[in-house]
Design a protein around this motif. Structure first.
Motif, mmCIF file in Angstrom:
data_model
loop_
_atom_site.group_PDB
_atom_site.id
_atom_site.type_symbol
_atom_site.label_atom_id
_atom_site.label_comp_id
_atom_site.label_asym_id
_atom_site.label_seq_id
_atom_site.Cartn_x
_atom_site.Cartn_y
_atom_site.Cartn_z
ATOM 1 N N THR A 36 1.263 10.831 33.323
ATOM 2 C CA THR A 36 0.399 10.008 33.523
ATOM 3 C C THR A 36 1.012 8.212 33.756
ATOM 4 O O THR A 36 0.038 7.524 33.743
ATOM 5 C CB THR A 36 -0.575 9.833 32.543
ATOM 6 O OG1 THR A 36 0.045 9.686 31.202
ATOM 7 C CG2 THR A 36 -1.248 11.352 32.344
ATOM 8 N N SER B 188 2.755 5.060 35.212
ATOM 9 C CA SER B 188 3.038 4.423 36.149
ATOM 10 C C SER B 188 4.540 4.096 36.607
ATOM 11 O O SER B 188 4.669 3.416 37.575
ATOM 12 C CB SER B 188 2.139 3.246 36.319
ATOM 13 O OG SER B 188 2.540 2.230 35.314
ATOM 14 N N ASN C 216 6.928 7.757 32.109
ATOM 15 C CA ASN C 216 6.799 9.394 32.448
ATOM 16 C C ASN C 216 7.818 10.166 31.559
ATOM 17 O O ASN C 216 7.784 11.104 30.804
ATOM 18 C CB ASN C 216 6.927 9.868 33.740
ATOM 19 C CG ASN C 216 5.599 9.658 34.609
ATOM 20 O OD1 ASN C 216 4.383 9.387 33.956
ATOM 21 N ND2 ASN C 216 5.526 9.409 35.591
ATOM 22 N N ALA D 140 6.833 4.621 47.935
ATOM 23 C CA ALA D 140 6.477 6.173 47.789
ATOM 24 C C ALA D 140 7.825 6.701 48.193
ATOM 25 O O ALA D 140 8.470 6.225 49.031
ATOM 26 C CB ALA D 140 5.071 6.257 49.012
ATOM 27 N N PRO D 141 7.530 7.962 47.709
ATOM 28 C CA PRO D 141 6.666 8.677 47.032
ATOM 29 C C PRO D 141 6.681 8.157 45.325
ATOM 30 O O PRO D 141 5.843 8.453 44.813
ATOM 31 C CB PRO D 141 6.998 10.135 47.160
ATOM 32 C CG PRO D 141 8.240 10.449 47.676
ATOM 33 C CD PRO D 141 8.736 8.821 48.230
ATOM 34 N N HIS E 193 5.469 9.822 42.267
ATOM 35 C CA HIS E 193 4.898 11.036 42.595
ATOM 36 C C HIS E 193 5.628 11.932 43.571
ATOM 37 O O HIS E 193 5.013 12.704 44.014
ATOM 38 C CB HIS E 193 3.560 10.554 43.563
ATOM 39 C CG HIS E 193 2.510 9.801 42.817
ATOM 40 N ND1 HIS E 193 1.637 10.451 41.780
ATOM 41 C CD2 HIS E 193 2.294 8.238 42.990
ATOM 42 C CE1 HIS E 193 1.119 9.234 41.224
ATOM 43 N NE2 HIS E 193 1.205 8.165 41.929
ATOM 44 N N SER E 194 6.935 11.635 43.461
ATOM 45 C CA SER E 194 7.861 12.445 44.221
ATOM 46 C C SER E 194 7.970 14.002 44.122
ATOM 47 O O SER E 194 7.910 14.458 44.955
ATOM 48 C CB SER E 194 9.515 12.116 43.787
ATOM 49 O OG SER E 194 9.591 10.578 44.082
ATOM 50 N N ARG F 112 5.210 15.475 43.250
ATOM 51 C CA ARG F 112 3.845 15.909 43.663
ATOM 52 C C ARG F 112 3.422 15.669 45.003
ATOM 53 O O ARG F 112 2.333 15.647 45.420
ATOM 54 C CB ARG F 112 2.831 15.511 42.678
ATOM 55 C CG ARG F 112 3.201 15.800 41.280
ATOM 56 C CD ARG F 112 2.020 15.416 40.250
ATOM 57 N NE ARG F 112 2.207 14.194 40.183
ATOM 58 C CZ ARG F 112 3.357 13.565 39.390
ATOM 59 N NH1 ARG F 112 4.280 14.039 38.640
ATOM 60 N NH2 ARG F 112 3.298 12.171 39.220
ATOM 61 N N TYR F 113 4.389 15.077 45.810
ATOM 62 C CA TYR F 113 4.419 14.510 47.107
ATOM 63 C C TYR F 113 3.812 15.609 48.163
ATOM 64 O O TYR F 113 3.060 15.336 49.018
ATOM 65 C CB TYR F 113 5.547 13.837 47.554
ATOM 66 C CG TYR F 113 5.633 13.050 48.912
ATOM 67 C CD1 TYR F 113 4.643 11.874 48.910
ATOM 68 C CD2 TYR F 113 6.416 13.294 49.875
ATOM 69 C CE1 TYR F 113 4.587 11.215 49.946
ATOM 70 C CE2 TYR F 113 6.084 12.455 51.103
ATOM 71 C CZ TYR F 113 5.173 11.396 51.112
ATOM 72 O OH TYR F 113 5.389 10.581 52.146
ATOM 73 N N ARG G 63 7.872 18.723 51.048
ATOM 74 C CA ARG G 63 8.245 17.359 50.558
ATOM 75 C C ARG G 63 9.071 16.715 51.751
ATOM 76 O O ARG G 63 8.832 15.593 51.974
ATOM 77 C CB ARG G 63 8.630 17.120 49.572
ATOM 78 C CG ARG G 63 7.617 17.491 48.155
ATOM 79 C CD ARG G 63 8.057 17.234 46.733
ATOM 80 N NE ARG G 63 8.835 18.234 46.056
ATOM 81 C CZ ARG G 63 8.505 19.410 45.633
ATOM 82 N NH1 ARG G 63 7.133 19.326 45.531
ATOM 83 N NH2 ARG G 63 9.251 20.248 45.005
#
Length: 195
Positions: free
Chosen positions: A40, A42, A47, A78-79, A82-83, A85-86, A93
């Motif tokens: 969770t 940022s 993380n 990006a990603p 979130h890499s 979960r891209y 991905r």
């Protein structure tokens, strides 16, 4: 011998860390299957901290967590966090990222790896971060590695991570650079322990 649990369900990361840690007096183990920690934070560092503290508390031993990812300049970073979960799979991905960059002339990118070692009481023992600069290729190259490795060409090498042997990836890669910062601190912690 001190147990160090790798806080990841990613088999590629676990293999890589086992190789990096093999010469240290540690009993390196993978986290139990099915134990997932929601990322969770940022930032990569946040993380890694979340995962390390959760796995250390669950396992009752030190835990090493990594959060890493790819940040592409043309995509505003990006990603990023979130890499993983891209898209659902590595090939998807890669396809999504290449599609997002299909008309981009600016393809510079960075891999970042944040490492955190935590104790079962929730204390953070070590935090480090390593980076690797490069750019996104137009097509995948190489059969090794995992994740975005086939499309990330490392600056000044002419090779993607997927084309590099593990020893070369260790010296150029973000995780290897982070580990180079972590290793002396980890050795100091181990040396300070009562025998």
């Amino acid at each position: 011998m001190r147990t160090l649990v790798i806080a990841s369900g990613n088999a590629g990361k676990i293999r890589e860390f086992q190789g990096l840690l093999q010469h240290l007096p540690l009993n390196v183990q993978a986290q139990p299957q099915g134990f997932d920690v929601e990322e969770t934070g940022s930032t990569f560092a946040a993380n890694a901290r979340i995962k390390a503290t959760a796995v250390a508390a669950m396992a009752g031993s030190w835990a090493l967590a990594d959060d890493s990812g790819l940040s592409v300049n043309a995509l505003g970073g990006a990603p990023g966090v979130h890499s993983a979960r891209y898209a659902p799979t590595d090939p998807e991905r890669i396809e999504k990222l290449l599609g997002a960059l299909s008309n981009a002339s600016e393809r510079h990118a960075q891999f970042c790896a944040a490492l955190c070692v935590a104790a079962p009481d929730g204390s953070v023992l070590i935090e480090v971060e390593g980076r690797c600069d490069g750019w996104i290729t137009t097509t995948p190259r190489g059969d090794g590695g995992f994740g975005y490795d086939p499309i990330f060409e490392v600056s000044c090498t002419g090779l993607t991570f997927a084309q590099m042997p593990l020893t070369e990836k260790k010296s150029h890669g973000h995780r290897g650079k982070a580990f180079a910062l972590l290793e002396p601190q980890l050795q100091d912690l181990l040396s300070a322990e009562p025998r």
